[in-house]
Design a protein around this motif. Sequence first.
Motif, short mmCIF file in Angstrom:
data_model
loop_
_atom_site.label_atom_id
_atom_site.label_comp_id
_atom_site.label_asym_id
_atom_site.label_seq_id
_atom_site.Cartn_x
_atom_site.Cartn_y
_atom_site.Cartn_z
N GLY A 171 41.73 28.96 35.16
CA GLY A 171 41.13 29.31 36.45
C GLY A 171 39.62 29.41 36.37
O GLY A 171 38.90 28.92 37.25
N GLY A 172 39.12 30.02 35.31
CA GLY A 172 37.68 30.16 35.15
C GLY A 172 36.98 28.82 34.98
O GLY A 172 35.90 28.60 35.53
N LEU A 200 23.80 25.50 54.20
CA LEU A 200 24.38 26.79 54.60
C LEU A 200 25.87 26.84 54.27
O LEU A 200 26.35 27.83 53.71
N ALA A 201 26.59 25.78 54.59
CA ALA A 201 28.03 25.74 54.30
C ALA A 201 28.29 25.78 52.79
O ALA A 201 29.21 26.47 52.33
N LEU A 202 27.48 25.05 52.01
CA LEU A 202 27.64 25.08 50.56
C LEU A 202 27.40 26.49 50.01
O LEU A 202 28.12 26.95 49.12
N GLY A 203 26.40 27.18 50.55
CA GLY A 203 26.12 28.55 50.12
C GLY A 203 27.26 29.50 50.43
O GLY A 203 27.61 30.35 49.61
N VAL A 204 27.86 29.34 51.60
CA VAL A 204 29.00 30.19 51.97
C VAL A 204 30.18 29.92 51.04
O VAL A 204 30.81 30.86 50.53
N VAL A 205 30.46 28.66 50.79
CA VAL A 205 31.59 28.31 49.90
C VAL A 205 31.33 28.83 48.49
O VAL A 205 32.24 29.34 47.83
N GLN A 206 30.08 28.73 48.01
CA GLN A 206 29.75 29.23 46.68
C GLN A 206 29.97 30.73 46.56
O GLN A 206 30.29 31.23 45.50
N ARG A 207 29.80 31.45 47.63
CA ARG A 207 29.98 32.90 47.58
C ARG A 207 31.43 33.31 47.80
O ARG A 207 31.86 34.35 47.31
N VAL A 208 32.20 32.51 48.52
CA VAL A 208 33.59 32.84 48.82
C VAL A 208 34.52 32.40 47.69
O VAL A 208 35.51 33.06 47.39
N LEU A 209 34.21 31.28 47.06
CA LEU A 209 35.07 30.70 46.03
C LEU A 209 35.41 31.65 44.89
O LEU A 209 36.58 31.76 44.52
N PRO A 210 34.45 32.35 44.29
CA PRO A 210 34.82 33.29 43.22
C PRO A 210 35.77 34.38 43.67
O PRO A 210 36.66 34.79 42.91
N THR A 211 35.64 34.85 44.89
CA THR A 211 36.55 35.85 45.42
C THR A 211 37.97 35.30 45.53
O THR A 211 38.94 35.97 45.17
N LEU A 212 38.07 34.06 46.02
CA LEU A 212 39.39 33.43 46.12
C LEU A 212 40.01 33.24 44.75
O LEU A 212 41.20 33.48 44.57
N PHE A 213 39.23 32.82 43.78
CA PHE A 213 39.76 32.61 42.45
C PHE A 213 40.12 33.94 41.79
O PHE A 213 41.06 34.02 41.03
N GLY A 214 39.36 34.99 42.10
CA GLY A 214 39.67 36.31 41.57
C GLY A 214 41.00 36.80 42.08
O GLY A 214 41.74 37.50 41.38
N ALA A 215 41.35 36.45 43.31
CA ALA A 215 42.63 36.86 43.88
C ALA A 215 43.79 36.07 43.30
O ALA A 215 44.90 36.58 43.15
N VAL A 216 43.56 34.80 42.93
CA VAL A 216 44.63 33.94 42.42
C VAL A 216 44.81 34.11 40.92
O VAL A 216 45.92 34.20 40.42
N PHE A 217 43.70 34.11 40.18
CA PHE A 217 43.81 34.16 38.72
C PHE A 217 43.55 35.57 38.26
O PHE A 217 42.82 36.07 37.71
#
Length: 183
Positions: A97-98, A166-183
Amino acid sequence: MNGAVLFVIRFLLEIAGFLFLARFLLQACRVDFYNPISQGIVKVTDPVLKPLRSLLPGYRNFDLASFAACWVTAAVMIYALALIAGHYPGGVMAIIGGSLLHVLLRMLDLFWWCILIVIIASFIAPGSFHPVIGLLQQITEPLLRPARRLIPPLGGLDFSPILVILALGVVQRVLPTLFGAVF
């Protein structure tokens, strides 16, 4: 000494991962393979990817072998850096996951930098051609095209890169949270 070893290993594996990721994006974005930069990336990555393609063939315009090579390079980097630093690298799922998160974040970083370089080049030398700028424009076009439909050019200025950054920045900040919830 330990810091220097960590730096060298991280640097070499990041470069290798970057080349595999660039190869993936070249094919995914349907970049001109006659561009000298494209040919250089293909020439450097082919020794690893040719045998890997027999196990992982491509799907449409996605080179799965290059994505897998980038993912494995990131996993090796995470594992090696943790071991050298004396930390527990985590379980197999944490490394998988990491490393996937690392690859996706690097891809977003690459798009961000490509867009920024294209913007700067368009102000410095508008209308001129350089193989690097042409390659970067082709890589960013799949992201900018939908944004241009939302925000058409106004008075000769294209504001669509602002929306994409702007969209790339939002995804960059949300993605680790999503991965933290899954892995």
